[in-house]
Write a protein that holds these residues in place. Sequence first.
Motif: not given
Lengths: 311, 388
Positions: B274-285
């Motif tokens: 929802a806040n767009g941080r999912w697009d950060d691969p480091v956080l996603r991983r």
Amino acid sequence: MRAVDFQPTEDQQHLRAGVRGLLAGRYGREALRASVDASAEAGAGVDRALWRELGEAGFFALRLPEAEGGVGLGLPEAVLVFEEAGRALVPGPLVATHLAAGVVPGAAAGTAVVTAFDLDGPLVAHLGDADAVLGAAAVPAGEPVRSVDPLTPLHRVAAVGDVSAYRDAGALLTAALQLGSALRTVELAVRYAGEREQFGQPIGAFQAVKHLCARMLVRAEVARTAVYAAAVTGDPGEVAAAKLLADEAAVLGARDCLQVHGGMGFTWEADVHLHLKRAWVRAEQWRTAAQAEELLAGELLGSAGSAGSAG
Amino acid sequence: MDLTYTEEEQDFRARLRAWLAKVLPELPARPSPDDWPGRRAYDLGWQRRLYEAGYAGLHWPVDAGGRGATPTQHLIFLEETERAGAPYVGANFVGLLHAGPTIAAEGTAEQRARWLPPVLRGDEVWCQGFSEPGAGSDLASLRTRAVRDGNDYVITGSKIWTSHAEVADWCELLVRTQPVGADVPKHRGISWLAMRMDAPGVTVRPLRTLAGSAEFAEMFLDEVRVPVADRVGAENDGWRVTMVTLSFERGTAFVGEVVACRRTLGELARAAKANGRWDDPVLRRRLGRLYGEFGALWRLTQWNVSEAGRSAGGVPGIGGSVFKLAYSHARQELYDTAAEVLGAASLSLDEEWVPDRLSSLSYTIAAGTSQIQQNIVAERILGLPKGR
């Protein structure tokens, strides 16, 4: 009768003990070091006689139905057997040949050596010995490169192959190899820490060394749980988690084992580096940490609506 | 190796799910974290509902008033109650998970009859008086003295980190009944007593945690009288009795929390999306990795529970130390990742997960620090020598 249970059954424990016995007799430490020495002179090669013996013992045909000449067992049995092979550091494309049983003639019996396009990029392991390559119609030509692992020769190839149909099983069986190696490095570290004395006591009596060993065991046991559970469910997310955690348990386990061995750990003579180098190779095979984490992230987001799966 | 549920277990799950769907909407509003009497009433009220529906003491032995459920049914219970958002065990923690199982395993028939039914019915709250200012990781060095006087012990000393002390009726108390001496090592001479919290001489002073709440307390004991009949186990055998309790704590007590962590991960993924941080691969991983890790920890929990069912008396095995080490680390990593999902909003105590992040800092300390757990793993599982 317990429904949620990972304890291997009696039959499964017998199977594992049988393979451990076979490998102890046929590929013990002396044989391992002999193949390292031989690789220095002639380059690493698959021991075809050992390959056939593994075939006769059902190592490759384990999951092939009995009607097709196989043993008719499943992934839970296969991971126990591969765990033993990982512990003994048996060289050769074990996973690819196992996956090729019933697909490539001779793979099930161990009369053929089959490798696979299981590495990202242009490298293929054991190409020089391969009778076939999973994911390719023919064995491609390749240029040898100097491999970090003395027992895993690598070739650079121009061709690419598709092994997606085998990826989950390949990742899980590779995770089982990593698990065996991780557990072995715990044993090696604990044994050395109990024998080596400094400051008038075994170094294993020092908490700094103890804690290294304890963390090795924790990683290995969490990985074991993940590998056994994934073998039972076959769930792609659980397989990815098993590969991720087993890769880490094997690589970090070998690193910590090296550290516990001190200066000896940095020598060619100690076996530690063989575990570390093979763990590095396997970590690149079938599903890397980055791929596993991305797959898991996708599953997490997909499951976020239903708040985790049952069981 | 087998992961399937029997028809009976699936039926158990379905009935439980239906019951939860019916009763949860009827519950009163949750009290605020600082309203201790309110929390006591709420937690006991929930326990009473469980009791009336036949779910109290599910995995306790039948002769201790339990339902004698299988380990798998217990797991299903913890999984379903957590998933449905049912109240946490709360103030009933010590009674249901420490003192109760210890009394069930070590108490006399009379002691079981006196203390276990009120725990199961939600009538009485227990707290734990183990740690002392001078006896933390080295619990066996505890100094609270109990001197025999007729049919009583007279107890003087102080205890610390006593959760729920302010609202507890009983305290499972460790005292020294024989002084340490040349022939008496420190882990001998300890006894396990049940002490009434309203006994004269008991003073409770709340301790504020770094999270700002008064989650636990100091307890001062000034010549408190406890009947000898309220000792569980033999005199001076309290250390062994305690080890039974601690193995419960480290074994299966965290089952519900692992399920909760998995649910939190799902919420974190949704929030990051929802806040767009999912697009950060480091956080996603990082989130993907935690999902894999908590999946494995859930399996390890299942394994530990089935191991406990295998061992005599259902006492969880030493594998609990392995689990606790992995879990406490993963839980802190979970809330650090939550802070990354929130960004600067993680500085606000009003955000979800921020109070939990603060609470999670205790996980590598409470119930045996990670360093002590590593010693246990190294010495008792791996067989490494004790240091000098």
